[in-house]
Structures are given as C-alpha cells and as structure tokens.
Design a protein around this motif. Structure first.
Motif, mmCIF file in Angstrom:
data_model
loop_
_atom_site.group_PDB
_atom_site.id
_atom_site.type_symbol
_atom_site.label_atom_id
_atom_site.label_comp_id
_atom_site.label_asym_id
_atom_site.label_seq_id
_atom_site.Cartn_x
_atom_site.Cartn_y
_atom_site.Cartn_z
ATOM 1 N N LYS A 93 63.574 25.395 11.052
ATOM 2 C CA LYS A 93 64.262 25.713 9.801
ATOM 3 C C LYS A 93 65.613 25.010 9.677
ATOM 4 O O LYS A 93 66.182 24.928 8.585
ATOM 5 C CB LYS A 93 64.441 27.222 9.653
ATOM 6 C CG LYS A 93 65.488 27.835 10.573
ATOM 7 C CD LYS A 93 65.722 29.301 10.249
ATOM 8 C CE LYS A 93 66.842 29.890 11.102
ATOM 9 N NZ LYS A 93 67.090 31.304 10.765
ATOM 10 N N ASP A 94 66.141 24.499 10.778
ATOM 11 C CA ASP A 94 67.445 23.825 10.731
ATOM 12 C C ASP A 94 67.338 22.353 10.359
ATOM 13 O O ASP A 94 68.349 21.711 10.060
ATOM 14 C CB ASP A 94 68.140 23.942 12.099
ATOM 15 C CG ASP A 94 68.527 25.377 12.433
ATOM 16 O OD1 ASP A 94 69.054 26.057 11.535
ATOM 17 O OD2 ASP A 94 68.267 25.817 13.570
ATOM 18 N N ALA A 95 66.133 21.798 10.386
ATOM 19 C CA ALA A 95 65.969 20.352 10.216
ATOM 20 C C ALA A 95 66.525 19.866 8.882
ATOM 21 O O ALA A 95 67.268 18.870 8.820
ATOM 22 C CB ALA A 95 64.489 19.975 10.353
ATOM 23 N N LEU A 96 66.200 20.548 7.811
ATOM 24 C CA LEU A 96 66.599 20.088 6.492
ATOM 25 C C LEU A 96 68.103 20.190 6.295
ATOM 26 O O LEU A 96 68.753 19.270 5.784
ATOM 27 C CB LEU A 96 65.863 20.900 5.418
ATOM 28 C CG LEU A 96 66.088 20.491 3.964
ATOM 29 C CD1 LEU A 96 65.791 19.016 3.747
ATOM 30 C CD2 LEU A 96 65.214 21.340 3.028
ATOM 31 N N LEU A 97 68.694 21.324 6.717
ATOM 32 C CA LEU A 97 70.140 21.495 6.572
ATOM 33 C C LEU A 97 70.888 20.476 7.424
ATOM 34 O O LEU A 97 71.887 19.885 6.980
ATOM 35 C CB LEU A 97 70.537 22.921 6.955
ATOM 36 C CG LEU A 97 72.030 23.250 6.844
ATOM 37 C CD1 LEU A 97 72.532 23.035 5.416
ATOM 38 C CD2 LEU A 97 72.312 24.681 7.295
ATOM 39 N N ASN A 98 70.417 20.245 8.650
ATOM 40 C CA ASN A 98 71.087 19.264 9.514
ATOM 41 C C ASN A 98 70.999 17.862 8.921
ATOM 42 O O ASN A 98 71.933 17.056 9.054
ATOM 43 C CB ASN A 98 70.454 19.279 10.910
ATOM 44 C CG ASN A 98 70.798 20.555 11.679
ATOM 45 O OD1 ASN A 98 71.782 21.235 11.363
ATOM 46 N ND2 ASN A 98 69.984 20.892 12.680
#
Length: 959
Positions: free
Chosen positions: A769-774
C-alpha cells in the motif's frame, strides 16, 4: 485478395529487409510491345514512365506511341480491380499492384479532372469508377448536386482576399483580428514578420500550401522567420497545382406532385428467386411489416408457405391495413424470410425460444417512398442480409439498414412488386397546415420530466397530443415525447405536426440531438433538429461529431439535412473537415454505409481541394504504419521471431527512405494542429499485447525540441473507447472542479509498474500500500507533494464515479495510470455498461468501482487517522455523482445514437438501461445519493477482491 503467402513476402519486401531496392516489372505498351525491366521500388510513377520511355525508344513501333504525356499506367490493385494511375507523384511501393505488371494506356480528355478523381478515389478508399458504375439515380443526382455546390464554393474561394481565405479556413485556429498581421503578400512574395505559437504556425503553413495549390503555375518566394524555417522548405517544394473544373449537368427535375389516393391500401407482391444454404429445401414464408421508426404502423402481413428447390413464388399479395394517403413520408417496409421448422424434422431446442421454430432468417428493408418523395411502383430486387439481431419482435429488423446487401453473389434475392396506384406518379403531399385545441393538465409536467427511456402508455400519449400547444408553450424541450404521441398512420395528425413544427421554439443543440435518433425518422423533424444544431460552436460540434456521423446510418436518403449540414460545417472549418473525413474514412469497409460515406467524402474533397494533399499524406503514413504492424504480427505468430530481432526489424523498416519521407512533416491525424516533424526511430517500440500496437515517437521542432508520442493500433474497433472518452469530456465540462485529467501519457506510469518496481516479488506487489505514495514522494517534495495529493484526490473521485456510472470493466492495474503531478486516469475501455470480465463463469470484478486501500492511503497523506481528507474525498464523489445525474438524459441520448454502430456491448436499448439504473434516473436526489453511498461502501468493503485480481494480473504479466 492475394494469398497470405504473397502478403507476407510483400510485407517483408516493404520493410526493406530483403535488401533489394529494385523490382522486375512487366510493361505492356498499346503498340503490342512487351518490355520487362528493373525499376527502383521507391521511384514515383512519373519517373518510372520516363525510364520506360527511354527504353521503349530501342523497340519497334515507338514512333506510334506519340507524346509521353498522352499516356498513363494502369494496374490491377490489391483489391483485384483495375486502377488508372493518374496521380503520378505516387511511388511504386505505395501503389503496390497485385502483380508487377503495368499497362500503358492512352489518356482520355479532361486530364486534370481525371487526376483529381484518381486522388479522391485513393484518398477515400473507394475508386470513383465504382460510384460511376452504380445504376442508382439517387447516387447520380446527389453527386451531381454536390459537385455543382463544391465547384461554386471553390470559385468563391478563388475570389477571396488573403485575409478572407485565412478566416474561412482557419477561423477556429487563429484570432481573426490578427489575420492581417500574420501574412504580407506583395509582388509574389509571402512574408512572415512575427513569431507565433504552434497553432498559428501550422495554420500559416496550411494556408500557404492552399494558396499555392490554388494557382496553376505558382511562382512565390518565401521569406520566413526562424521558427518555421526548416518546415517551409519541405512543405513548399512538394506542392503541385490543381486546375479548376466546370460544373456538370444539373440534377433531374422532380416529377409533378400528385395527391395520394384516399381509399387504396398499400400492398406488395413478393417472390423469392434465389435461395442459399439450407433454406433451399424447406417450406418458406415471408413476413412483412410497415414501420415508422420503431413503431409498427399496422398488423404485419404473412405470406403462405412455399416449397421449392429453386424458386419460391407465393402468388399472394400482402395487404397492409393502412390507406396509402395515411402513409408517413419515412415509412419503411421490413421483410424477413423464414423456414417453418415444424414442417420439417423437429429440431433441438435452443436458448432463443423465439427463433426455435425457425431457421436462418434473411432480412431486408426498403423505403415506401423514394428519395424524391415518390411512391415506389413496379418490380424491385432486394438482396438480403443474413446476420440477424437477437430479441427482435415479429422477426423484423426496422432499425437495420435500408441498403441492400452489395455482396449479391451470396445473398438471398427477394423480388417484390409494388402495384400502380395511378397513371401519374404518386408523390407525398407538400406541407399542409393544421391546428388542434388547447387545454392544461398538471399531469403533463410529470410526464415531460421523465428520462428518454421511459415508455408512454396510450392514455399518456393521448394527453400529450391533446395538450400539444401547452407543450410548445411550457415544455418545448419535450418535443421528442410529443413525436412519440403522434399517430403516424393518420395523415391529419401528420399535417398538424408539420404546422406545429413551424412555430415550435428552437431547442438547444444538446436537446435537439435526441431528435436524430431512429425513433424520429420524419423528414420535417430531422430538418428541425439540424436547424437547431446550427447554433453549435465548432468545438461543440466536434464534441458530438462521433454521434452525428453514426446517425447518418438512420438516414434513408443520401441527400438529407444532416449530410448537407455536416458538409457545410466541414467545408467552412478545416478542423471539422479533418475529423469528419477520418470518422467517415474509418468505416468505409462496412458495406451498409460505404456508398453513403463515399459520397460525402467525395463531396468534401471536391469542395476543399487544397486539403486533399494534407489528408493524402496522412492516409499514406497510416498505410506505412499498418505495414510495420503487420510485419511484427507475422513475425510473432508465424516465424516466432525473438522480440529483440523484431524491434530491430521495425527500426530498419522505419529508416527506409520511403518510410522516412512519408512519415515526416505530417499533420497528426489525431490533432491537425500538431505538425509531426520526423520519427525518433531509436525511441519507437511495439507493445506486447494481442494487436501489437506501435509506440511511435516524433520530433516536433515547433515545440522547442519536445517529442510527441502516438500509439498506432491496427485491427481493433476503437469507437467504444472513443465513446467512453467522449463521455469523460462531457463529464469534465459539466464539473466545475474539473475532476477529470486530460488524457495524456507523458510523465505517467501504470499502477502495475509502480507496484512492481517497489517489490521484489510479483505476487506481493499488489499488496504494497505504500508503493503509490512513495512514488509520488519521489516525484514531488514540499508544497508540490501536497498539490499532487490533491490532484490525485480530485481525479480519483472523478474516475470512481464515472467508471461506476458507465459500468467500465477490466479495471486491472495496467489500465490505471498516474502522472508524476498526481493526476490519476484510466485507459482501455473495451468493456462498458456492466460487461465485467469473468473466468470459468465466475465474475472476477465484484466491486462497482475501483477504490483500493493504497488509493485511500494516498488520499489520507499516509496518515491512517486522517478522516478529514477521506471525508473530503467522499464529498467530492457525491457532488460529482449529482452533477452527472443532471446530464443523465444527454448521456442516454449519446449512447442511443450509437445503437447501430455495431459496438459489441451496445446493441439494444436494454444495454442503455444500465445507465438509467446507475444514475438512478426517476428517483429524487436523496434517493439516488442513498443508492450511491451503498455502492461506495461496497467498493470500500470489497477492495480486497480488487487486490487479488491485480495480483493475478501482475503474476500473469510480469514484464
């Protein structure tokens, strides 16, 4: 068509991979001499003729040939028909004859006319000799009329000043008040004295090209500014001249108008003289229905049964319970031929119980009145169509084309005979005034506010018709419902409606679009609708051009108000003309519309001769890209060539001289304001999907060195994608918050790629779930990150609502993209209106729209407790949904106008019902919001199923 092996060899030769730039050609001379010689594949026809003329001097009878200019080549083209090569600027590799044989023939008179005809034929994809050969008076009259109008227009343009010409052709691209500042023409010198943006420069280039083409012997010197220096040199040196032509004979006069009989009923005598397939050996019957739009005017007529192995003659006149004087102008007769299966061996039951009793149903339609308004009489041969739509009442297809099947050799022939009603031609009467009473009922308001899909009962129709003048005063936009209330089988009602239309207030263009639906075939109604469309701006007309081209299918006659309107607007705006050309040209392969569309294309080209060269270059460029695409498809399917080798083959092909010349300095077919300077070969590639679409990267000097990317896809019908993108644009213009991003691919990546690059394992990528925000953090910092997250929130809200309303399926992580600026957008709309993909009978997509936890993670700025941001997002979604509901009737209309386009997931009114349900039309805003909130919660609750589907997609497509 040539065999597959020949195609394959030709494609490899086209790519230049065979290493042979020469080709052996057989030349047949009119003196009976045969010459075989090698010529360069890249040479023009004119150069090849020079080479042949030099060689022919050494052969006998050369002196009998006369002047070289008095001859031209003829060949058999790829369609296996004779083609005269009047346009000698074409290269041999572009002509691509069926066999390497060229016949030298003597030119007839009117060379300029023949050259123009040849160019138009190549451009529109249908030789004008095919139109010449049609024994159809309607075609001849239409061509004669359009030719006269077009030539008059060209003559007026030749008398225009430079400024007037510029305003006429490019009014949407240039500010009219600055026209005089753009170009200075004095003593044969064109001088540009200012620097302009890309749109202006392109317009000036096109304008100067037009001016040169309009002169028989142009001698113009060009003084240009730096920004257009490299472009003008290429453009000007390739421009030829076009001679003016004289008007042809005027159309034939109409026969004298006569009143129709008042007592005779319509009748027709059918006979079937050619049977194909299994129908030849079973009892057959004919069913016939008389329709106005989709309304059945009277009871259908059915013939007796006939058994024969060769001919079926029923010896019975089919009578229709309607007086000839009550026939509406646009009445059509619909026929279906069927075998009664209970007379032969009992068949197994099928899923479609309605057709279980019958077998293979050829159908065909014809108008009762011809294009001049004259009642048809005498014998007519109708060639039937075999493809039969599902779920049609009475086995008839009133919404189908009135054109007969052009593939006559394999079509069932239905011979019918209309009786003679009078010694003089019976012509539909001219406009007749009438007027009804006036009352007022409160119930009228409720009826008039219903959506276009709502059915009217007979009592409601009677009420509307009784209060028709109240409708005019208080509900003018309700005209479609009034039209559905007219009794089209009564000439008194028709006359009163015609009178009412003369005083009916003009509708907005959006409301008038509905009147072009198949349900409203009346000539006066459609003319009223087109008159309302004249208030459209060019941009608005372009927005609805897709539907306006498709509803040409509903027009039974070539010369109609809609055809004339589209031609007028196209010939007054180069941009509209460009897109009209490509909308029509892309469907020339469809037999039901090929003649009608060819006639409009021919008329446009004759009225905008300078545009021919621009369009011709685009057609040639697409032909080259198609050859590259087919080369790659053949390599992957048949030869199993490795991807690296195929990419190198593609680049080798694009570096060929013929490809470079054709693909350079090209006005983009997608946007004529963009000039594609040259292909950046090293950055081109093809994509590893079924159709192997090409990714072509162009240099563009007008954009300061920036590149332009174009995706070329060959073999797929993209009209469904176009329809979906059109709705997105309408949605975006309706929303003040601009929740939809522009459809761009620069500085963007797919969700799948973003997830895969952040994970070591493909199976785990979808759950990070962190991939897009990062990813967004890497692209933005500080205030830019906050702005990117807000852009993501707005665009995500817009697409959540739009994909739900339109029922867009196949929403995997490779079909959703994000720009570095945060804008989210969807691509690839092959599944709409709730047609979600399934596997093994199980629906893989269970959510109404895509709202995953990684999306929410971005919206909440990575903070789990940031309920305020998520609350704002939810509010955006609800506001967007309410705005779309206000445009619900327009969306239904736009989809309804596409019903006969042949889109796989839009074939009946039942498909459009999905829109009505998703928008909750007929409910209050409160009720609709309650429904949407339930769907929102469902999407949030079931988002884990989306992640599972994404994981499966990533594992199946790891690269």
């Amino acid at each position: 068509m040539p065999p597959a092996k020949t195609d394959q060899l030709d494609l490899w030769a086209e790519s230049g991979l065979d290493g042979d730039d020469q080709v052996m050609v057989d030349f047949l001379l009119p003196t009976g001499i045969y010459i075989q010689m090698e010529v360069p594949r890249e040479s023009t026809i004119q150069h090849i003729k020079l080479l042949l003329w030099k060689e022919a001097q050494t052969y006998p009878l050369f002196s009998l040939l006369g002047e070289m200019e008095g001859h031209m080549f003829e060949c058999v083209n790829q369609a296996a028909v004779h083609e005269e090569l009047e346009d000698e600027t074409r290269r041999l590799c572009d002509v691509r004859p069926f066999l390497p044989v060229l016949k030298l023939i003597t030119r007839n008179c009117g060379r300029a006319e023949r050259i123009l005809d040849s160019k138009i034929g190549v451009l529109i994809g249908k030789g004008l000799h095919e139109l010449d050969a049609l024994q159809d008076q309607q075609v001849k009259d239409f061509r004669s009329k359009m030719k006269r109008i077009s030539e008059e227009k060209m003559q007026r343009m030749q008398l225009m000043s430079w400024g007037e010409w510029l305003r006429s052709c490019y009014s949407t691209q240039l500010e009219t008040e600055s026209v005089e500042n753009l170009i200075d023409k004095h003593e044969g010198v064109i001088k540009i004295t200012m620097h302009y943006d890309q749109s202006q420069v392109c317009s000036v280039i096109l304008y100067i090209r037009d001016c040169l083409l309009a002169n028989e012997s142009p001698h113009l010197t060009l003084v240009h500014c730096d920004v257009v220096k490299a472009i003008f040199e290429k453009e000007i040196c390739t421009i030829g001249s076009v001679l003016a032509r004289k008007a042809s004979n005027p159309p034939l006069p109409l026969p004298p108008k006569k009143r129709t009989p008042t007592v005779r009923t319509l009748s027709v005598f059918p006979a079937l003289q050619l049977i194909k397939g299994a129908l030849s050996f079973v009892p057959l019957a004919v069913r016939a229905g008389l329709f106005h739009g989709t309304e059945l005017l009277c009871k259908t007529a059915v013939s007796s049964e006939s058994s024969s192995r060769s001919e079926h003659v029923w010896n019975k006149t089919l009578e229709f319970d309607i007086a000839v004087c009550d026939l509406p102008r646009m009445a059509r007769l619909c026929f279906a031929i069927y075998a009664v299966m209970d007379k032969v061996k009992k068949q197994r039951s099928t899923k479609n119980t309605h057709l279980n009793k019958y077998q293979t149903i050829p159908w065909v339609n014809t108008m009762v009145f011809d294009y001049r308004g004259q009642l048809k009489t005498g014998d007519i041969i109708l060639h039937c169509w075999s493809s039969f739509p599902d779920e049609l009442e009475e086995m008839l297809n009133p919404i189908g084309t009135i054109q007969t099947n052009p593939y006559t050799e394999n079509a069932t022939e239905l011979h019918i005979s209309f009786p003679e009603y009078s010694t003089q031609p019976v012509v539909f009467p001219a406009f007749d005034k009438g007027r009804g009473g006036k009352k007022f009922y409160i119930e009228l308001k409720e009826i008039m506010e219903r959506d276009p899909l709502s059915q009217l009962c007979e009592n409601e129709k009677d009420l509307i018709w009784t209060l028709r003048y109240d409708c005019r005063e208080n509900f003018p936009q309700s005209l479609p419902k009034l039209l559905l209330s007219v009794k089209w089988s009564k000439h008194e009602d028709m006359a009163q409606l015609q009178a009412l239309l003369q005083i009916w207030p003009k509708l907005s263009p959006r409301d008038a679009l509905e009147l072009l639906d198949f349900n409203y075939p009346d000539q006066y109604v459609r003319e009223f609708a087109v008159n309302c469309l004249r208030d459209m701006s060019d941009d608005e007309l372009l927005q609805y051009l897709l539907q306006l081209v498709q509803v040409l299918r509903y027009e039974p006659y070539y010369d109609c108000a809609l055809s004339r309107f589209l031609l007028e607007r196209a010939q007054s705006s180069r941009k509209i003309g460009h897109f009209l050309f490509w909308h029509l040209r892309s469907e020339m392969y469809m037999p039901a519309v090929s003649v009608h569309f060819a006639l409009i294309l021919e008329a446009y080209c004759r009225g905008c001769i300078p545009h021919i060269e621009v369009l011709k270059k685009q057609v040639e460029a697409l032909s080259k890209l198609k050859a590259v695409n087919e080369l790659i498809k053949l390599g992957t399917i048949k030869t199993k060539t490795k991807q690296a080798h195929l990419k190198e083959a593609m680049m080798t092909c694009l570096r060929q001289t013929g490809f470079i010349e054709t693909l350079s300095n090209l006005h983009s077919p997608l946007n004529p304001n963009i000039l594609l300077a040259g292909v950046h070969v090293e950055r081109c590639k093809y994509m590893d999907s079924k159709m192997k679409p090409l990714w072509i990267v162009y240099h563009n000097k007008l954009l300061g060195g920036d590149t332009v990317g174009i995706i070329f896809k060959n073999g797929d019908d993209l009209r469904q994608d176009m329809l979906t993108l059109q709705i997105f644009r309408v949605d975006g213009s309706a929303m003040e918050g601009n929740l939809f991003t522009q459809f761009v691919v620069s500085s963007a990546d797919t969700i799948a790629n973003i997830q895969k690059t952040s994970s070591n394992m493909a199976a785990a990528a979808a759950f990070n779930k962190d991939a897009l925000l990062n990813w967004l953090k890497d692209k933005n910092s500080g205030d830019a990150l906050d702005k990117a997250i807000e852009e993501f929130t707005l665009s995500c809200a817009g697409y959540c609502v739009a994909t739900y309303v339109l029922g867009i399926g196949d929403r995997h992580s490779d079909n959703i993209m994000v720009r570095s600026t945060g804008q989210l957008f969807h691509i690839d709309f092959g599944h709409i209106l709730g047609n979600f993909k399934s596997k093994f009978g199980i629906k893989r997509e269970r959510v109404p729209f895509i709202l995953t936890h990684d999306f929410i993670h971005v919206i909440q700025q990575g903070k789990t407790g940031n309920t305020e941001k998520f609350g704002n997002f939810r509010q955006y979604c609800e506001e967007a949904y309410l705005i779309l509901r206000k445009n619900g009737n327009l969306f239904i209309t736009l989809f309804a106008l596409m019903l006969t386009a042949g889109l796989p997931e839009l074939t009946s009114v039942k498909d459009i019902q999905y829109l009505k349900d998703s928008l909750a039309l007929g409910k209050t805003d409160e009720e609709a919001l309650k429904q949407f909130r339930q769907k929102f919660d469902e999407a949030l609750r079931e988002s884990w199923t989306t992640k599972v589907n994404w994981m499966a997609h990533i594992v199946a497509h790891p690269s």
